[in-house]
Design a protein around this motif. Structure first.
Motif, PDB file in Angstrom:
ATOM      1  N   VAL A  33      47.279  37.116 -38.160  1.00 36.57           N
ATOM      2  CA  VAL A  33      48.425  38.008 -38.228  1.00 36.57           C
ATOM      3  C   VAL A  33      49.647  37.225 -37.750  1.00 36.57           C
ATOM      4  CG1 VAL A  33      47.856  38.971 -35.928  1.00 36.57           C
ATOM      5  CG2 VAL A  33      49.406  40.215 -37.435  1.00 36.57           C
ATOM      6  N   LEU A  34      50.763  37.452 -38.430  1.00 33.96           N
ATOM      7  CA  LEU A  34      52.030  36.828 -38.022  1.00 33.96           C
ATOM      8  C   LEU A  34      52.870  37.881 -37.310  1.00 33.96           C
ATOM      9  CD1 LEU A  34      54.285  34.418 -40.004  1.00 33.96           C
ATOM     10  CD2 LEU A  34      55.282  36.503 -39.081  1.00 33.96           C
ATOM     11  N   VAL A  35      53.390  37.531 -36.146  1.00 31.50           N
ATOM     12  CA  VAL A  35      54.213  38.470 -35.375  1.00 31.50           C
ATOM     13  C   VAL A  35      55.579  37.834 -35.100  1.00 31.50           C
ATOM     14  CG1 VAL A  35      54.360  39.891 -33.290  1.00 31.50           C
ATOM     15  CG2 VAL A  35      52.112  39.339 -34.255  1.00 31.50           C
ATOM     16  N   ASP A  36      56.624  38.495 -35.556  1.00 36.14           N
ATOM     17  CA  ASP A  36      58.010  38.059 -35.309  1.00 36.14           C
ATOM     18  C   ASP A  36      58.665  39.196 -34.543  1.00 36.14           C
ATOM     19  OD1 ASP A  36      60.707  37.350 -35.396  1.00 36.14           O
ATOM     20  OD2 ASP A  36      60.636  36.677 -37.480  1.00 36.14           O
ATOM     21  N   TRP A  37      59.037  38.938 -33.312  1.00 35.48           N
ATOM     22  CA  TRP A  37      59.509  40.011 -32.440  1.00 35.48           C
ATOM     23  C   TRP A  37      60.548  39.490 -31.455  1.00 35.48           C
ATOM     24  CZ3 TRP A  37      56.273  36.421 -30.896  1.00 35.48           C
ATOM     25  CH2 TRP A  37      56.152  36.121 -29.538  1.00 35.48           C
ATOM     26  N   GLY A  38      61.161  40.405 -30.753  1.00 38.58           N
ATOM     27  CA  GLY A  38      62.110  40.011 -29.707  1.00 38.58           C
ATOM     28  C   GLY A  38      62.352  41.211 -28.830  1.00 38.58           C
ATOM     29  N   ALA A  39      63.087  40.982 -27.743  1.00 37.06           N
ATOM     30  CA  ALA A  39      63.399  42.075 -26.835  1.00 37.06           C
ATOM     31  C   ALA A  39      64.900  42.152 -26.644  1.00 37.06           C
ATOM     32  CB  ALA A  39      62.718  41.858 -25.481  1.00 37.06           C
ATOM     33  N   ALA A  45      64.213  43.834 -30.020  1.00 40.91           N
ATOM     34  CA  ALA A  45      65.491  43.332 -30.542  1.00 40.91           C
ATOM     35  C   ALA A  45      65.702  43.780 -31.990  1.00 40.91           C
ATOM     36  CB  ALA A  45      65.519  41.808 -30.464  1.00 40.91           C
ATOM     37  N   PHE A  46      64.618  44.037 -32.687  1.00 42.01           N
ATOM     38  CA  PHE A  46      64.624  44.521 -34.075  1.00 42.01           C
ATOM     39  C   PHE A  46      63.227  45.051 -34.303  1.00 42.01           C
ATOM     40  CE2 PHE A  46      63.801  40.022 -33.721  1.00 42.01           C
ATOM     41  CZ  PHE A  46      62.573  39.869 -34.362  1.00 42.01           C
ATOM     42  N   TRP A  47      63.006  45.773 -35.373  1.00 38.95           N
ATOM     43  CA  TRP A  47      61.682  46.309 -35.627  1.00 38.95           C
ATOM     44  C   TRP A  47      60.754  45.117 -35.909  1.00 38.95           C
ATOM     45  CZ3 TRP A  47      58.504  49.541 -34.266  1.00 38.95           C
ATOM     46  CH2 TRP A  47      57.487  50.060 -35.041  1.00 38.95           C
ATOM     47  N   PRO A  48      59.724  44.901 -35.062  1.00 43.05           N
ATOM     48  CA  PRO A  48      58.937  43.668 -35.196  1.00 43.05           C
ATOM     49  C   PRO A  48      58.295  43.538 -36.577  1.00 43.05           C
ATOM     50  CG  PRO A  48      58.373  44.834 -33.165  1.00 43.05           C
ATOM     51  CD  PRO A  48      59.251  45.747 -33.965  1.00 43.05           C
ATOM     52  N   ILE A  49      58.149  42.280 -36.991  1.00 43.99           N
ATOM     53  CA  ILE A  49      57.385  41.995 -38.203  1.00 43.99           C
ATOM     54  C   ILE A  49      55.962  41.711 -37.751  1.00 43.99           C
ATOM     55  CG2 ILE A  49      57.059  40.364 -40.112  1.00 43.99           C
ATOM     56  CD1 ILE A  49      60.144  39.790 -39.855  1.00 43.99           C
ATOM     57  N   VAL A  50      55.013  42.497 -38.248  1.00 42.92           N
ATOM     58  CA  VAL A  50      53.602  42.256 -37.957  1.00 42.92           C
ATOM     59  C   VAL A  50      52.912  42.220 -39.305  1.00 42.92           C
ATOM     60  CG1 VAL A  50      51.540  43.094 -36.771  1.00 42.92           C
ATOM     61  CG2 VAL A  50      53.793  43.499 -35.754  1.00 42.92           C
ATOM     62  N   THR A  64      58.562  33.976 -32.954  1.00 40.14           N
ATOM     63  CA  THR A  64      57.486  34.214 -33.913  1.00 40.14           C
ATOM     64  C   THR A  64      56.261  33.380 -33.526  1.00 40.14           C
ATOM     65  OG1 THR A  64      59.108  34.482 -35.705  1.00 40.14           O
ATOM     66  CG2 THR A  64      56.812  34.210 -36.354  1.00 40.14           C
ATOM     67  N   ARG A  65      55.102  34.015 -33.593  1.00 37.39           N
ATOM     68  CA  ARG A  65      53.839  33.290 -33.434  1.00 37.39           C
ATOM     69  C   ARG A  65      52.836  33.866 -34.435  1.00 37.39           C
ATOM     70  NH1 ARG A  65      56.519  30.371 -30.894  1.00 37.39           N
ATOM     71  NH2 ARG A  65      56.192  29.547 -28.786  1.00 37.39           N
ATOM     72  N   ILE A  66      51.800  33.082 -34.752  1.00 39.06           N
ATOM     73  CA  ILE A  66      50.671  33.671 -35.458  1.00 39.06           C
ATOM     74  C   ILE A  66      49.528  33.824 -34.459  1.00 39.06           C
ATOM     75  CG2 ILE A  66      51.318  32.603 -37.677  1.00 39.06           C
ATOM     76  CD1 ILE A  66      48.681  30.861 -37.305  1.00 39.06           C
TER      77      ILE A  66
END
Ligand code: ZN
Ligand code: ZN
Length: 363
Positions: free
Chosen positions: A216-222, A187-192, A232-234
């Motif tokens: 690590v923190l991961v904020d992502w979508g499809a 959905a956007f360039w993931p935050i890792v 978002t999850r850690i």
């Protein structure tokens, strides 16, 4: 099949209320929402009894396939979009025309006014966006699909996480898995963000390796076909200080509290405040520096917003993220983000990635 005609009729009512005879829709997402056409570089002129998409020859076939019931004004390379707009507005003999203030440039509106001196240009803001706040059943079905794809991709990436992987490699892997599970792309360039990078809410993944920290923190979508998801999850990847679990549980409690406050009629800023109070009471108020959540759909950030000073009420059919966070600069950051649908009598949490602290630990 999405009911584009119904959406256009709703917009016609708003245009009439704005005292205009027609509207020129220039936001490509809004054109998609109202017609089903998925390309760009095209505008929609919506009059009280007609609809014309203005485009160029690259899109003729796609337009005929995707929105066969809409009139087309296809210009050749000798004509500009501005001239094409002026031509159809003159032909429709319009006395007034609404334009989307947040989507046209000052230059475009000035030139349009010069070309159409007899037409009263009415500046409107957010008419289509207002309709897009309430998702219909076709939109909800696709949002659910976008969430499922994102969740599956994350499960695979989490299960395969290795200490030597860089943030960027994890983001690339998320992109690949989203596509393998049938999504268009992320959905956007993931935050890792590994370790302290998780404390930067809009961090761009780089060369830091997973093994260099304990989390690590991961904020992502499809993106399913057109609609998006946002989570978002850690992931706890090593021996973490006790403070991480403490902070995590504050964020989780805040998130659950806010989700519990979501129902029709709830004031948006009150939902933000519900989470903010939990975090502030725990002593981390200053470390939660952003608003609680946002609508999403065709775009990743849409109306409404769960934030301070948002006095409107939630309505059934709205879909929002709830994403409180606590960021400790130089140390780590925690954010937990889920996607929530406002239902007739409360809410439904659409995303289901496990989120108790123990669920995040893979070390
Ligand atoms: Zn997010
Ligand atoms: Zn978000």
């Amino acid at each position: 099949m999405p009911n584009h005609k119904q959406r256009r009729d709703k917009l016609r009512r708003l245009v009439r209320e704005a005292e205009a005879e027609a509207i020129l829709v220039t936001s490509y997402d809004n054109v998609t929402y109202l017609t089903g056409f998925t390309g760009d570089s095209s505008y929609l002129l919506l009059t009280c009894d007609g609809q014309i998409v203005l485009s160029d020859r690259r899109y003729t076939t796609q337009l005929e396939t995707e929105c066969p019931n809409i009139d087309l004004e296809i210009r050749g390379p000798e004509m500009t979009m501005l001239d094409s707009v002026a031509k159809v507005v003159r032909k429709a003999k319009l006395g007034s025309l609404a334009i989307e203030a947040s989507n046209v440039t000052l230059e475009f509106s000035q030139k349009l006014a010069e070309k159409l001196p007899k037409v009263n240009l009415v500046t409107t803001s957010g008419l289509v966006e207002q309709l897009r706040e309430i998702k219909d059943k076709d939109e909800l079905a696709e949002i659910r699909e976008a969430i499922t794809i994102a969740e599956r991709a994350f499960a695979v990436v989490k299960a395969g996480l290795r200490p030597e992987q860089t943030e960027k490699q994890v983001a690339d892997e998320l992109e690949r898995q989203v596509r393998l599970f049938g999504g268009e792309c992320t959905a956007f360039w993931p935050i890792v963000g590994v370790g302290p990078n998780g404390a930067l809410p809009h961090y761009r993944p780089g060369g830091v390796k997973i093994g260099e920290s304990f989390m690590v923190l991961v904020d992502w979508g499809a993106k399913a076909k057109l609609y998006l998801s946002d989570l978002t999850r850690i992931i706890v990847t090593g021996k973490a200080p006790a403070k991480l679990e403490r902070v995590y549980n504050v964020v989780l409690k805040a998130q659950k509290k806010a989700i519990g406050a979501i129902r029709p009629g709830a004031i948006m800023e009150d939902v933000d405040a519900a989470a903010r109070k939990v975090i502030t009471d725990a002593g981390f108020g200053k470390q939660f520096g952003h608003s609680l959540g946002h609508g999403f759909g065709l775009q990743i950030h849409e109306q409404p917003r769960l934030a301070v000073n948002q006095k409107r009420t939630l309505e059934p059919g709205m879909v929002v993220t709830v994403e409180p966070g606590i960021y400790l600069p130089g140390t780590f950051g925690v954010r937990i983000e889920d996607d929530i649908l406002v239902t007739k009598d409360g809410h439904e949490v659409l995303s289901h990635v496990p989120k108790e602290y123990a669920d995040c630990v893979i070390a």
